[in-house]
Design an enzyme around this catalytic site. Sequence first.
Site, PDB file in Angstrom:
ATOM      1  N   GLY A 198       7.941   4.630   2.361  1.00  0.00           N
ATOM      2  CA  GLY A 198       6.757   5.041   1.617  1.00  0.00           C
ATOM      3  C   GLY A 198       7.053   4.930   0.135  1.00  0.00           C
ATOM      4  O   GLY A 198       7.774   4.029  -0.291  1.00  0.00           O
ATOM      5  N   CYS A 199       6.530   5.858  -0.660  1.00  0.00           N
ATOM      6  CA  CYS A 199       6.793   5.853  -2.101  1.00  0.00           C
ATOM      7  C   CYS A 199       8.301   5.840  -2.351  1.00  0.00           C
ATOM      8  O   CYS A 199       9.032   6.664  -1.818  1.00  0.00           O
ATOM      9  CB  CYS A 199       6.170   7.089  -2.742  1.00  0.00           C
ATOM     10  SG  CYS A 199       6.646   7.334  -4.458  1.00  0.00           S
ATOM     11  N   TYR A 200       8.752   4.901  -3.150  1.00  0.00           N
ATOM     12  CA  TYR A 200      10.206   4.759  -3.316  1.00  0.00           C
ATOM     13  C   TYR A 200      10.828   5.784  -4.245  1.00  0.00           C
ATOM     14  O   TYR A 200      12.028   5.952  -4.266  1.00  0.00           O
ATOM     15  CB  TYR A 200      10.610   3.346  -3.696  1.00  0.00           C
ATOM     16  CG  TYR A 200       9.932   2.676  -4.869  1.00  0.00           C
ATOM     17  CD1 TYR A 200       9.431   3.349  -5.970  1.00  0.00           C
ATOM     18  CD2 TYR A 200       9.819   1.283  -4.865  1.00  0.00           C
ATOM     19  CE1 TYR A 200       8.836   2.677  -7.020  1.00  0.00           C
ATOM     20  CE2 TYR A 200       9.221   0.607  -5.914  1.00  0.00           C
ATOM     21  CZ  TYR A 200       8.728   1.312  -6.995  1.00  0.00           C
ATOM     22  OH  TYR A 200       8.151   0.638  -8.037  1.00  0.00           O
ATOM     23  N   TRP A 201      10.039   6.535  -5.006  1.00  0.00           N
ATOM     24  CA  TRP A 201      10.624   7.520  -5.922  1.00  0.00           C
ATOM     25  C   TRP A 201      11.393   8.605  -5.166  1.00  0.00           C
ATOM     26  O   TRP A 201      12.547   8.876  -5.453  1.00  0.00           O
ATOM     27  CB  TRP A 201       9.547   8.169  -6.777  1.00  0.00           C
ATOM     28  CG  TRP A 201       8.787   7.261  -7.678  1.00  0.00           C
ATOM     29  CD1 TRP A 201       9.176   6.033  -8.137  1.00  0.00           C
ATOM     30  CD2 TRP A 201       7.502   7.505  -8.238  1.00  0.00           C
ATOM     31  NE1 TRP A 201       8.195   5.504  -8.946  1.00  0.00           N
ATOM     32  CE2 TRP A 201       7.156   6.394  -9.035  1.00  0.00           C
ATOM     33  CE3 TRP A 201       6.597   8.562  -8.143  1.00  0.00           C
ATOM     34  CZ2 TRP A 201       5.956   6.315  -9.730  1.00  0.00           C
ATOM     35  CZ3 TRP A 201       5.404   8.483  -8.837  1.00  0.00           C
ATOM     36  CH2 TRP A 201       5.095   7.375  -9.626  1.00  0.00           C
ATOM     37  N   THR A 214      12.149   8.636  -1.945  1.00  0.00           N
ATOM     38  CA  THR A 214      13.125   8.037  -1.030  1.00  0.00           C
ATOM     39  C   THR A 214      14.433   7.789  -1.772  1.00  0.00           C
ATOM     40  O   THR A 214      15.513   8.091  -1.261  1.00  0.00           O
ATOM     41  CB  THR A 214      12.560   6.735  -0.422  1.00  0.00           C
ATOM     42  OG1 THR A 214      11.307   7.015   0.206  1.00  0.00           O
ATOM     43  CG2 THR A 214      13.518   6.136   0.585  1.00  0.00           C
TER      44      THR A 214
END
Length: 176
Positions: free
Chosen positions: A10-13, A15
Amino acid sequence: MIREIYLAGGCYWGTQKFLDSIQGVTKTEVGFANGSVPSPSYEQVKHTETGHAETVHVFYDDSVISLKTLLELFFNIIDPTSLNRQGADHGTQYRTGIYCLNDSDLNTAQTALKDLQKRYTSPVVVECLPLKCFYTAEEYHQKYLDKNPGGYCHVSLGMIQKAKNWKPGDSTDLRK
């Protein structure tokens, strides 16, 4: 030995923040994987159909953490049954995936996903493919939640703290 894997959650921030917190992970960078547009910008990925997934390129020391264990920890922060959506983010760029550099890692990932499926009645929809391409995202996206602690992400601060506290040999189920 330092190994590499590419994980789309999903959102890579969030993760990235979660994965950076795990003992044995030595480096991460965020970017875009397995799409059809060369060197896309964040704006292209967000607003047009590039086919890319927001992905974290993970470097890890396999003498500290195995790929199997790293994947089990990663599974804590995704809904593996949600197609093209994690949290409030939706679109193909937010799909989940494991992108591998070699057949051995691909086999490990496929086995991990088969084991994960046993925990769910709905189909697990995490992609598991060889890495075709990866393009590093713009600098302002790298370590975004370190620079913007109030930034939104589907990965909770509590889960990030659990990753920081995790030690090799501990249970990989951080949801308890």
